[in-house]
Design a protein around this motif. Structure first.
Motif, PDB file in Angstrom:
ATOM      1  N   LEU A 109      -1.492 -12.722   5.067  1.00  0.00           N
ATOM      2  CA  LEU A 109      -1.119 -11.623   5.955  1.00  0.00           C
ATOM      3  C   LEU A 109      -1.780 -10.315   5.514  1.00  0.00           C
ATOM      4  O   LEU A 109      -2.260  -9.536   6.346  1.00  0.00           O
ATOM      5  CB  LEU A 109       0.405 -11.462   5.985  1.00  0.00           C
ATOM      6  CG  LEU A 109       1.197 -12.542   6.719  1.00  0.00           C
ATOM      7  CD1 LEU A 109       2.693 -12.258   6.610  1.00  0.00           C
ATOM      8  CD2 LEU A 109       0.783 -12.617   8.185  1.00  0.00           C
ATOM      9  N   HIS A 110      -1.822 -10.074   4.216  1.00  0.00           N
ATOM     10  CA  HIS A 110      -2.491  -8.870   3.721  1.00  0.00           C
ATOM     11  C   HIS A 110      -3.991  -8.914   4.032  1.00  0.00           C
ATOM     12  O   HIS A 110      -4.593  -7.881   4.352  1.00  0.00           O
ATOM     13  CB  HIS A 110      -2.262  -8.717   2.224  1.00  0.00           C
ATOM     14  CG  HIS A 110      -0.904  -8.207   1.855  1.00  0.00           C
ATOM     15  ND1 HIS A 110      -0.372  -7.054   2.378  1.00  0.00           N
ATOM     16  CD2 HIS A 110       0.048  -8.703   1.006  1.00  0.00           C
ATOM     17  CE1 HIS A 110       0.835  -6.839   1.874  1.00  0.00           C
ATOM     18  NE2 HIS A 110       1.112  -7.829   1.040  1.00  0.00           N
ATOM     19  N   ALA A 114      -5.936  -6.147   6.220  1.00  0.00           N
ATOM     20  CA  ALA A 114      -7.105  -5.410   5.732  1.00  0.00           C
ATOM     21  C   ALA A 114      -8.243  -5.474   6.751  1.00  0.00           C
ATOM     22  O   ALA A 114      -8.879  -4.451   7.053  1.00  0.00           O
ATOM     23  CB  ALA A 114      -7.557  -5.981   4.386  1.00  0.00           C
ATOM     24  N   ALA A 115      -8.503  -6.663   7.301  1.00  0.00           N
ATOM     25  CA  ALA A 115      -9.589  -6.808   8.273  1.00  0.00           C
ATOM     26  C   ALA A 115      -9.279  -6.062   9.566  1.00  0.00           C
ATOM     27  O   ALA A 115     -10.137  -5.364  10.124  1.00  0.00           O
ATOM     28  CB  ALA A 115      -9.830  -8.296   8.562  1.00  0.00           C
ATOM     29  N   ALA A 116      -8.027  -6.183  10.047  1.00  0.00           N
ATOM     30  CA  ALA A 116      -7.660  -5.553  11.311  1.00  0.00           C
ATOM     31  C   ALA A 116      -7.679  -4.030  11.204  1.00  0.00           C
ATOM     32  O   ALA A 116      -8.157  -3.328  12.107  1.00  0.00           O
ATOM     33  CB  ALA A 116      -6.284  -6.042  11.753  1.00  0.00           C
ATOM     34  N   ALA A 133      -6.400  -0.107   5.026  1.00  0.00           N
ATOM     35  CA  ALA A 133      -7.102  -1.388   4.885  1.00  0.00           C
ATOM     36  C   ALA A 133      -7.410  -1.683   3.422  1.00  0.00           C
ATOM     37  O   ALA A 133      -7.260  -2.820   2.953  1.00  0.00           O
ATOM     38  CB  ALA A 133      -8.393  -1.375   5.708  1.00  0.00           C
ATOM     39  N   ASP A 134      -7.835  -0.650   2.682  1.00  0.00           N
ATOM     40  CA  ASP A 134      -8.138  -0.840   1.257  1.00  0.00           C
ATOM     41  C   ASP A 134      -6.883  -1.221   0.479  1.00  0.00           C
ATOM     42  O   ASP A 134      -6.925  -2.084  -0.417  1.00  0.00           O
ATOM     43  CB  ASP A 134      -8.745   0.439   0.672  1.00  0.00           C
ATOM     44  CG  ASP A 134     -10.125   0.745   1.250  1.00  0.00           C
ATOM     45  OD1 ASP A 134     -10.752  -0.193   1.777  1.00  0.00           O
ATOM     46  OD2 ASP A 134     -10.559   1.912   1.180  1.00  0.00           O
ATOM     47  N   ARG A 135      -5.755  -0.571   0.821  1.00  0.00           N
ATOM     48  CA  ARG A 135      -4.511  -0.914   0.135  1.00  0.00           C
ATOM     49  C   ARG A 135      -4.084  -2.344   0.444  1.00  0.00           C
ATOM     50  O   ARG A 135      -3.571  -3.056  -0.429  1.00  0.00           O
ATOM     51  CB  ARG A 135      -3.402   0.066   0.531  1.00  0.00           C
ATOM     52  CG  ARG A 135      -3.543   1.441  -0.106  1.00  0.00           C
ATOM     53  CD  ARG A 135      -2.265   2.262   0.077  1.00  0.00           C
ATOM     54  NE  ARG A 135      -2.062   2.635   1.464  1.00  0.00           N
ATOM     55  CZ  ARG A 135      -2.513   3.753   2.006  1.00  0.00           C
ATOM     56  NH1 ARG A 135      -3.222   4.602   1.282  1.00  0.00           N
ATOM     57  NH2 ARG A 135      -2.257   4.025   3.282  1.00  0.00           N
ATOM     58  N   ALA A 136      -4.300  -2.783   1.676  1.00  0.00           N
ATOM     59  CA  ALA A 136      -3.942  -4.156   2.038  1.00  0.00           C
ATOM     60  C   ALA A 136      -4.806  -5.165   1.291  1.00  0.00           C
ATOM     61  O   ALA A 136      -4.322  -6.215   0.852  1.00  0.00           O
ATOM     62  CB  ALA A 136      -4.088  -4.352   3.543  1.00  0.00           C
ATOM     63  N   ALA A 137      -6.104  -4.849   1.136  1.00  0.00           N
ATOM     64  CA  ALA A 137      -6.989  -5.752   0.392  1.00  0.00           C
ATOM     65  C   ALA A 137      -6.553  -5.858  -1.069  1.00  0.00           C
ATOM     66  O   ALA A 137      -6.550  -6.950  -1.660  1.00  0.00           O
ATOM     67  CB  ALA A 137      -8.434  -5.252   0.479  1.00  0.00           C
ATOM     68  N   ALA A 138      -6.156  -4.711  -1.668  1.00  0.00           N
ATOM     69  CA  ALA A 138      -5.668  -4.739  -3.052  1.00  0.00           C
ATOM     70  C   ALA A 138      -4.369  -5.529  -3.146  1.00  0.00           C
ATOM     71  O   ALA A 138      -4.148  -6.288  -4.101  1.00  0.00           O
ATOM     72  CB  ALA A 138      -5.473  -3.317  -3.567  1.00  0.00           C
ATOM     73  N   ALA A 139      -3.490  -5.355  -2.156  1.00  0.00           N
ATOM     74  CA  ALA A 139      -2.222  -6.093  -2.153  1.00  0.00           C
ATOM     75  C   ALA A 139      -2.452  -7.589  -2.049  1.00  0.00           C
ATOM     76  O   ALA A 139      -1.733  -8.383  -2.667  1.00  0.00           O
ATOM     77  CB  ALA A 139      -1.340  -5.614  -0.999  1.00  0.00           C
ATOM     78  N   ALA A 140      -3.469  -7.992  -1.290  1.00  0.00           N
ATOM     79  CA  ALA A 140      -3.782  -9.422  -1.175  1.00  0.00           C
ATOM     80  C   ALA A 140      -4.187  -9.993  -2.528  1.00  0.00           C
ATOM     81  O   ALA A 140      -3.745 -11.079  -2.927  1.00  0.00           O
ATOM     82  CB  ALA A 140      -4.896  -9.641  -0.149  1.00  0.00           C
TER      83      ALA A 140
END
Length: 386
Positions: A109-110, A114-116, A133-140
């Motif tokens: 989901l993260h 990030a992509a969306a 988006a950057d925070r979501a990529a780090a969370a992933a």
């Protein structure tokens, strides 16, 4: 003879006049709607298990689609991005309602977020979306690391996955308990220190725990009654009024003895805090170390078992021994203090651990005031993941 309204045909049926149009009726509109081609909708994004998600229910009038506390504009283009953001918000809310966490699904989901959000930033020029988006990529990445720690860490690039008993976070808690014991044991001897460690883990959350005679005998063999009475005498341990140390040694699993450690009662300043699951996991981990079959076979005493606990807690995922922030093994004086022995005596206990297959023979030494080496492969699951 009568003619019908269209000017053709005859007979009784053709004599019935056509119904008059309803007031406000606009000829041709209904037919045009029926003939129009429905707009194609994007295929629902598959769920974490690969099964397409159920179609989303229509939202009520005035109800905005939201993701990460942001409203998704109804006129956002391209439409496939708007649909993805809307479904992503629904997916995150559905995940929060799950009865059990699924870190692999959460990482996916993260990734989607990030992509969306990166595409959303490209479409609107809003740099705050790119930061999201950057925070979501780090969370992933963080979530995947947590998932890996729960399942096991590879020994090498292509090595087998080791099923770990502790997570990294639980390893941190274990070291805090050991450090507390190293500096605050009420009695200096190895037997007392081992008992304090095991009882501390039993009573860590509420200051109260249960113990059986089998537990005490397994930890201390013939010294159990003496050590237990000494801990009572110095006030570190409380037994029920009608229970003696000898009674505790005969208690059975169906009727264990309740023990109280006053310094761990929640009304007192406490040296560490962790939850019910972590307490049980740490207690089980220490029991596996102390009760290791090969250590029992070698008749390892309390100091050797304490050394086994210390080396397991202070080892990296590959088994190499190290202090926090250090790479060159463990300081002998700190190891000795924890085990309740002299620094000169540590080498003898290290030899016993090597003989029991706890430490690997190759590379293990106590030169220059440091204990260097690594856990044997058979005990890697007990590593503290330093």
């Amino acid at each position: 003879m009568f003619s019908d309204a269209t000017g053709g045909g005859s007979g009784p049926a053709s004599a019935v006049p056509a119904p008059a149009p309803a007031p406000g009726h606009r000829p041709g509109i209904a037919g045009a709607r029926a003939a129009s081609v429905p707009r194609a909708r994007p295929t629902p994004h598959p769920g974490p298990d690969g099964v397409p998600a159920k179609p989303r229910k229509a939202r009520k009038a005035g109800q905005w689609a939201k993701v990460a506390q942001r409203i998704v504009p109804e006129d956002l283009q391209p439409e496939v991005l708007r649909v993805e953001l809307t479904e992503l918000g629904d997916a995150f809310r559905a995940y929060q309602r799950r009865p059990e966490p699924d870190l692999a699904a959460l990482a996916e989901l993260h990734d989607r977020k990030a992509a969306a959000f990166a595409r959303w930033a490209d479409a609107t020029g809003d740099e705050t979306l790119r930061e999201e988006a950057d925070r979501a990529a780090a969370a992933a990445g963080t979530t995947r690391e947590m998932h890996t720690n729960r399942l096991g860490v590879p020994v090498g690039p292509d090595g087998p996955v080791v099923e770990r008993l502790l997570t990294r976070g639980q390893g941190v808690h274990a070291r805090k308990v050991l450090e507390h014991l190293r500096i605050a044991s009420p009695l200096p001897g190895a037997e007392a220190r081992l008992t304090v460690l095991m009882l501390t883990l039993r009573a860590a959350r509420a200051g109260i725990g249960n113990v059986t005679g089998q537990d005490l005998g397994g930890w201390l063999q013939g010294d159990a009654e003496r050590v237990l009475q000494e801990l009572v005498d110095v006030g570190w341990l409380l037994l029920p009024e009608d229970v003696t140390a000898d009674d505790a040694l005969t208690s059975r699993p169906e009727e264990p003895t309740q023990i109280t450690v006053p310094t761990l009662i929640p009304t007192q300043p406490r040296p560490f805090f962790f939850g019910k699951v972590t307490r049980a996991r740490l207690s089980g981990w220490a029991q596996k170390v102390v009760g290791d079959r090969k250590l029992r076979k070698k008749k390892a005493g309390a100091a050797t078992r304490l050394l086994a606990v210390y080396t397991a807690a202070h080892s990296r995922p590959d088994g190499c021994l190290a202090d926090v922030g250090e790479d060159a093994g463990l300081a002998l004086d700190e190891v000795a203090r924890f085990c309740g022995v002299r620094s000169d005596d540590v080498a003898g206990h290290v030899g016993l651990l090597v003989a029991a297959g706890w430490l690997a023979e190759e590379g293990t030494d106590t030169a220059d005031g440091r204990l260097r080496g690594r856990l044997a492969e058979r005990v890697l699951p007990l590593s503290g993941l330093l």
